[in-house]
Design a protein around this motif. Structure first.
Motif, PDB file in Angstrom:
ATOM      1  N   LEU A  54      17.983 -11.611  12.096  1.00  0.00           N
ATOM      2  CA  LEU A  54      18.981 -11.195  11.108  1.00  0.00           C
ATOM      3  C   LEU A  54      20.214 -10.758  11.878  1.00  0.00           C
ATOM      4  N   LEU A  85      23.619 -11.752   7.944  1.00  0.00           N
ATOM      5  CA  LEU A  85      23.780 -10.648   6.999  1.00  0.00           C
ATOM      6  C   LEU A  85      25.147 -10.037   7.292  1.00  0.00           C
ATOM      7  N   ILE A 119      13.478 -12.497   2.910  1.00  0.00           N
ATOM      8  CA  ILE A 119      12.797 -12.759   4.180  1.00  0.00           C
ATOM      9  C   ILE A 119      11.415 -13.359   3.927  1.00  0.00           C
TER      10      ILE A 119
END
Length: 228
Positions: A54, A85, A119
């Motif tokens: 991430l 992100l 996820i």
């Protein structure tokens, strides 16, 4: 079921975001490492070999797009899932992310529960795609769905159908404990008159071929299959 022992690397220059995500993902059972910029993220990834990364985009030293490009070019890391992100909402940033091989692009802020769901969805798609393939590869175990055969290192066997069905049941449902009764219902079917001892015998025969590491006995409860 998702194997929650999977490894996730968090790369962001905001320590509050790192702390928040690390806490929530560890609470779910994921193994977590963190890095504060893209360059450090590459270094940690090379050591940690995460299943998923991430990554923020706007970071000092090296931005996320460049770091992601280097990661995706690495032989050891090219199959790691990459999710950005970020607060960047411009279309060109999103296009750049997907051009280097990103699996998802999520705009900040995001609630931890929503992120965890995204996820898990990525990992679940991978499990489903793997199980649809003719061959399933788990470390040194190769399962051929077409001819009911398995191979471990230099040895191979063709399994009786019920042994193969039992093994595939475990492979499809990793890291969850099942009682013998649940296994009987799922693999043999309800209304079939076989004893719980039947499960033990079949698992013993499977272990004779694949070893003791994959199927674990949970004393007083049942069995658990680990894909690691």
């Amino acid at each position: 079921m998702i194997d929650l022992s999977l490894k996730i690397l968090l790369v962001d220059d905001d320590p509050d975001i790192l702390e928040l995500l690390e806490y929530n993902l560890q609470k779910e059972g994921f193994q977590i490492r963190t890095a504060e910029n893209g360059l450090l993220g590459i270094q940690v990834a090379q050591d940690f070999l995460p299943d998923m990364i991430l990554m923020d985009i706007m970071m000092p030293v090296m931005d996320g797009i460049e770091a992601g490009r280097i990661i995706k070019q690495s032989k050891e890391l090219k199959n790691s899932y990459l999710i950005f992100l970020t607060a960047r909402t411009e279309e060109y940033s999103e296009v750049a992310a997907f051009d280097i091989g990103a699996n998802d692009y999520i705009i900040k802020p995001v609630k931890p529960r929503a992120l965890i769901s995204r996820i898990k969805a990525v990992f679940q798609r991978n499990i489903a795609e793997t199980l649809e393939e003719e061959k399933v590869v788990l470390e040194d175990l190769i399962i051929n769905r077409q001819n009911y055969s398995i191979a471990v290192k230099e040895s191979s066997w063709t399994l009786p159908k019920k042994e193969f069905d039992l093994l595939m049941f475990f492979v499809s449902n990793p890291n969850k404990v099942y009682t013998r009764d649940e296994i009987l219902s799922s693999v043999w079917g309800k209304g079939i008159h076989v004893t719980e001892r039947t499960v033990d015998v079949h698992i013993r025969k499977i272990r004779e071929k694949i070893g003791e590491d994959y199927i674990r006995t949970i004393k007083g409860v049942g069995y658990l299959f680990s894909r690691n």
